[in-house]
Design an enzyme around this catalytic site. Sequence first.
Site, short mmCIF file in Angstrom:
data_model
loop_
_atom_site.label_atom_id
_atom_site.label_comp_id
_atom_site.label_asym_id
_atom_site.label_seq_id
_atom_site.Cartn_x
_atom_site.Cartn_y
_atom_site.Cartn_z
N GLU A 17 -19.67 38.68 -44.49
CA GLU A 17 -20.86 39.36 -43.46
C GLU A 17 -20.88 39.57 -42.07
O GLU A 17 -21.12 37.85 -41.69
CB GLU A 17 -22.20 39.53 -44.34
CG GLU A 17 -23.26 40.60 -43.52
CD GLU A 17 -23.85 41.02 -44.72
OE1 GLU A 17 -23.88 41.02 -46.02
OE2 GLU A 17 -25.33 40.46 -43.64
N THR A 48 -23.80 44.24 -40.50
CA THR A 48 -25.04 44.76 -40.38
C THR A 48 -25.71 45.69 -39.68
O THR A 48 -25.02 45.75 -38.43
CB THR A 48 -25.76 43.26 -40.38
OG1 THR A 48 -26.01 42.88 -39.29
CG2 THR A 48 -26.03 42.33 -41.55
N GLN A 174 -28.75 39.27 -52.59
CA GLN A 174 -29.19 38.37 -51.10
C GLN A 174 -28.61 37.29 -51.57
O GLN A 174 -28.09 36.75 -52.57
CB GLN A 174 -30.84 38.99 -51.64
CG GLN A 174 -31.64 37.46 -50.86
CD GLN A 174 -30.95 38.18 -49.47
OE1 GLN A 174 -30.65 38.21 -48.10
NE2 GLN A 174 -32.15 39.71 -49.33
P1 FAD Z 1 -35.58 49.32 -51.18
O1 FAD Z 1 -34.42 49.06 -52.51
O2 FAD Z 1 -35.38 50.53 -51.02
O3 FAD Z 1 -36.14 48.52 -51.95
C1 FAD Z 1 -37.07 47.58 -51.43
C2 FAD Z 1 -37.65 46.60 -52.77
O4 FAD Z 1 -38.97 47.40 -52.76
C3 FAD Z 1 -37.14 47.26 -54.74
O5 FAD Z 1 -36.62 46.14 -55.15
C4 FAD Z 1 -38.46 47.10 -54.80
O6 FAD Z 1 -38.96 46.05 -55.51
C5 FAD Z 1 -39.39 47.49 -54.10
N1 FAD Z 1 -39.31 49.38 -54.38
C6 FAD Z 1 -38.64 50.33 -53.22
N2 FAD Z 1 -39.02 51.44 -54.07
C7 FAD Z 1 -39.75 51.66 -55.61
C8 FAD Z 1 -39.88 52.15 -56.27
N3 FAD Z 1 -39.62 53.86 -55.88
N4 FAD Z 1 -40.78 51.94 -57.32
C9 FAD Z 1 -41.47 50.46 -57.48
N5 FAD Z 1 -40.38 49.87 -56.49
C10 FAD Z 1 -39.88 49.73 -55.58
N6 FAD Z 1 -31.39 44.96 -43.41
C11 FAD Z 1 -31.46 45.10 -42.49
O7 FAD Z 1 -31.92 45.52 -41.54
N7 FAD Z 1 -30.14 45.17 -41.78
C12 FAD Z 1 -29.54 44.96 -42.66
O8 FAD Z 1 -27.99 45.50 -42.09
C13 FAD Z 1 -29.06 44.49 -44.10
N8 FAD Z 1 -27.94 43.87 -44.30
C14 FAD Z 1 -28.44 43.57 -45.94
C15 FAD Z 1 -27.49 43.27 -46.32
C16 FAD Z 1 -27.52 43.08 -47.91
C17 FAD Z 1 -26.45 42.53 -49.03
C18 FAD Z 1 -29.13 42.61 -48.48
C19 FAD Z 1 -29.13 41.96 -50.00
C20 FAD Z 1 -30.22 42.84 -47.88
C21 FAD Z 1 -29.96 43.28 -46.02
N9 FAD Z 1 -31.38 44.02 -45.59
C22 FAD Z 1 -30.78 44.00 -44.11
C23 FAD Z 1 -32.51 43.33 -46.00
C24 FAD Z 1 -33.20 44.39 -46.79
O9 FAD Z 1 -32.96 45.62 -45.61
C25 FAD Z 1 -34.35 43.59 -47.06
O10 FAD Z 1 -34.27 43.31 -47.93
C26 FAD Z 1 -34.81 45.34 -47.50
O11 FAD Z 1 -36.52 44.68 -47.58
C27 FAD Z 1 -34.87 45.74 -48.09
O12 FAD Z 1 -33.81 46.45 -48.46
P2 FAD Z 1 -33.82 47.66 -50.10
O13 FAD Z 1 -32.49 48.04 -49.36
O14 FAD Z 1 -33.29 46.52 -50.85
O15 FAD Z 1 -35.13 48.50 -50.52
#
Ligand code: FAD
Length: 285
Positions: A17, A48, A174
């Site tokens: 990445e 990213t 993560q």
């Molecule tokens: P979601 O899955 O939408 O939500 C995160 C958390 O919110 C869930 O795990 C849960 O605890 C809670 N939640 C959400 N919806 C609900 C619901 N309906 N009911 C109950 N709980 C809920 N960030 C960037 O800005 N740019 C990037 O390119 C980037 N790349 C990443 C790549 C990887 C492999 C990882 C692991 C993370 C990356 N991130 C990036 C960080 C990521 O955007 C953050 O971790 C963000 O806070 C959560 O994103 P998510 O897609 O997991 O969110």
Amino acid sequence: MARITRLLDAGQTLSFEFSAPRDEAGAERLKQTLDRLSKHRPQFMSVTYGAGGTTRGPTRDWVRTIRDHFQVEAMPHLTCVAHTRDEIAAIIEDYQEDGVDNILALRGDLPQGVESPSQAFDTAAELTDFIRSRADWDIGVAAHPEGHPMAASVEADLSHQARKLAQADFAITQFGYRAEHYDQFVNQLDARGIDTPVIPGIMPPTNVAGIERMSAINTTEFPVEIRERLEAASSAAERREIGVEVAVRLGRELLDFGAPGLHIYTMNFARAASEVATALGWPAD
Ligand code: FAD
């Protein structure tokens, strides 16, 4: 190019990445990094996306560069915070034009206290649905084996992650430093009937301050025994050696647990990632 589900079907994958650099010097370094790491023949590389759209153009440009210049499958990340439905639709169209086959669908994080009234999608799950309705791609999502920092409870988080992963073709975790966290997470998903491949993310711990900061944000454990070894090291070279050793041991344990592949967070640096890949059985040409 290739769909990530097909690459996973063919065997354990290696992926790297990167993030789009902010200046010319960073761009030059990233090109050198890509040159070195592409020689390990990774199954894919990902780029990213700056939540809120700050690196919208550069992400697309680097995805093209990786694919066209380095001949490696390249996957853009896409976050939905602060974006309207039309903006997301336009980004999807751009990537369709480019012939992209895979995307990592994320929510992203707005800076604390900032709200975005025009935001169309609140979660990665909603973004995944929208992309699915418009593009025939493999869609990956983020997984948080140690829980998401903003989760209401461990149970609610796990249920959300299970629902999100059920909609996705694969997930990338993560970074973390205990293989047991990954194993336990996959078993909990399995108990809920979710068999979406979950690729663990590894970040060679070479920089104590950086890992400490990111671990605090993500609420991932930075084991004290690793921190103490790094703090006792007397040079950057020694810290890199420790970081590589830790990442290699972790990678082996994860592969032994049956992980479908390994995703290395490079921070745009080649050396540690290259040494980890070589030690784990993906040598450079
Ligand atoms: P979601 O899955 O939408 O939500 C995160 C958390 O919110 C869930 O795990 C849960 O605890 C809670 N939640 C959400 N919806 C609900 C619901 N309906 N009911 C109950 N709980 C809920 N960030 C960037 O800005 N740019 C990037 O390119 C980037 N790349 C990443 C790549 C990887 C492999 C990882 C692991 C993370 C990356 N991130 C990036 C960080 C990521 O955007 C953050 O971790 C963000 O806070 C959560 O994103 P998510 O897609 O997991 O969110």
